[in-house]
Enzyme design. Structure first.
Site, PDB file in Angstrom:
ATOM      1  N   TYR A  98       7.096  24.023  -9.991  1.00  0.00           N
ATOM      2  CA  TYR A  98       5.770  23.086  -9.572  1.00  0.00           C
ATOM      3  C   TYR A  98       4.601  24.075  -9.465  1.00  0.00           C
ATOM      4  O   TYR A  98       3.469  23.371  -9.845  1.00  0.00           O
ATOM      5  CB  TYR A  98       6.283  22.399  -8.184  1.00  0.00           C
ATOM      6  N   GLU A 140      15.177  16.578  -4.658  1.00  0.00           N
ATOM      7  CA  GLU A 140      16.007  17.452  -5.604  1.00  0.00           C
ATOM      8  C   GLU A 140      17.035  18.429  -5.236  1.00  0.00           C
ATOM      9  O   GLU A 140      17.934  18.462  -5.742  1.00  0.00           O
ATOM     10  CB  GLU A 140      15.033  17.920  -6.697  1.00  0.00           C
ATOM     11  N   ARG A 205      18.305  15.196 -23.565  1.00  0.00           N
ATOM     12  CA  ARG A 205      18.227  13.601 -23.550  1.00  0.00           C
ATOM     13  C   ARG A 205      18.992  13.112 -22.452  1.00  0.00           C
ATOM     14  O   ARG A 205      20.060  13.525 -22.241  1.00  0.00           O
ATOM     15  CB  ARG A 205      18.353  13.000 -24.798  1.00  0.00           C
TER      16      ARG A 205
END
Length: 396
Positions: A98, A140, A205
């Site tokens: 982040y 998270e 994915r």
């Protein structure tokens, strides 16, 4: 909660930031990938980057978060945060990343908006960014802890069966290569698949689990993404279709996703279009296994019956329910198989108190959601799943 001073500054600058989102996003990704090329190789979706669809996602989600803070200061946008956090956890995002994003994003904002980014403006948007980032980090961290793993729970799985559902959709059934226990999940959740491509890149994915919890294998349905004018062929889907067969191994994350079938006795409606069928099939199977007694309405729209993956499962699981109605729409070759055209719920009976679950392209879900609200379904009882860079756009 955003401070009063920052709230006023963000409110005043939101129009300028919003108008420049595209340019800010372009500069951000140029800077980020120049400094950290490994992120494009091994984390970000290279196909979406090449087509440009990914570039609006991150800056757009922050703008959406800021708008919410300004317009509803006493309410945290948990739906937006939870969806992003589940996606991040499935990718194995780490807290320290982040700070990296913040560095390059704010540099891009300064480059694009120039002198308009005063110290006061930067401080206000910095407050927005860290309110969002710290909320995501906390969610998270809890998600990782649930799976007993610090970062996403990557594990090697072996393909034990492959089924060609349609010309462009294959089902892969998998077991852990180490022979260990299968992780728990809830109907509607997805896993990330990480593969090594011929150039050495590791691309990731997300694919929905298309069988109900309790199965001795894990099952995913993969649609081959064929490149059109907007972008190239899907790298991972093409790899899975052409190179992964029975006996092959792939890496899967732990299961994530906040669109899950609730334990309810209420009527249920499951609406899907295209490959959005996969989480709906898992939910439908779960309803059949648990002997759901209330009405279940199944809605599916597709290009043609031949393109309708898992149609036999749709029909078989619905047939096991005490009270189920199935409605299929096809744009082509509908005669004898379903209704022609796109999904239209005007003639579909929707029971009072229905809880609805939707998965498919955004236009489909918006249209179905609007029709359900017109039929009296409470907006709070309509849940939907969005994959890819349009995730942040679906908050309306």
């Amino acid at each position: 909660m955003l401070s009063e001073q920052s709230s006023a500054t963000v409110h005043a600058t939101l129009p300028a930031v919003g108008a420049a989102i595209g340019e800010i996003a372009d500069r951000f990704y140029e800077r980020l990938f120049a400094a950290h090329p490994e992120l494009l190789r091994d984390l970000f979706n290279r196909g979406n980057q090449a087509s440009g669809t990914q570039r609006r996602a991150l800056a757009g989600s922050i703008a959406a978060f800021a708008t919410h803070l300004v317009e509803r200061p006493d309410e945290r946008p948990d739906v937006l945060l939870n969806r992003i956090a589940h996606k991040h956890a499935s990718l194995g995002i780490a807290p320290e990343q982040y700070a990296t994003v913040r560095e390059h994003l704010f540099a891009a904002i300064a480059e694009v908006l120039g002198d308009a980014v005063t110290p006061e403006v930067e401080a206000a948007w910095d407050e927005v960014y860290w309110l969002m980032a710290n909320a995501l980090i906390a969610i998270e961290r809890r998600l990782y802890a649930q799976h007993g793993d610090g970062r996403g729970g990557w594990r090697v799985w072996q393909v034990v069966e492959r089924v060609e559902e349609t010309a462009d959709v294959a089902t892969f059934r998998l077991r852990p290569a180490d022979g260990g226990p299968l992780p728990d999940f809830r109907a509607g959740q997805y896993v990330s698949v990480r593969v090594e491509l011929p150039d050495g890149a590791h691309q990731i994915r997300q694919y929905s689990l298309s069988s109900a919890p309790g199965s001795p294998v894990r099952q995913i349905g993969v649609k081959r993404v064929r490149g059109e004018a907007s972008g190239p062929d899907g790298e991972v889907s093409h790899h899975l279709h052409t190179r992964v067969h029975v006996g092959s191994t792939i890496e899967l994350s732990a299961p994530y996703g906040d669109l899950v079938l609730d334990d309810t006795d209420a009527p249920v409606l499951l609406a899907s279009a295209g490959i959005g069928v996969t989480p709906m099939i898992a939910m439908l199977e779960q309803l059949a296994l648990t002997g759901h007694r209330a009405p279940v309405t199944v809605i599916h729209a597709d290009r043609s019956p031949a393109d309708h993956a898992l149609r036999a499962d749709h029909e078989a699981y619905a047939a096991k329910l005490a009270d189920a109605a199935v409605h299929f729409w096809y744009e082509q070759d509908a005669e004898g198989a379903g209704r022609p055209g796109r999904a239209d719920l005007s003639s579909v009976t929707v029971a009072s108190g229905t809880r609805a679950y939707l998965c498919g392209p955004l236009p489909f879900m918006r249209a179905v959601r609007g029709q359900l609200i017109d039929k009296g379904v409470a907006p709070a009882d309509i849940h939907y799943e969005v994959f890819g860079p349009d995730l942040w756009l679906a908050q309306g």
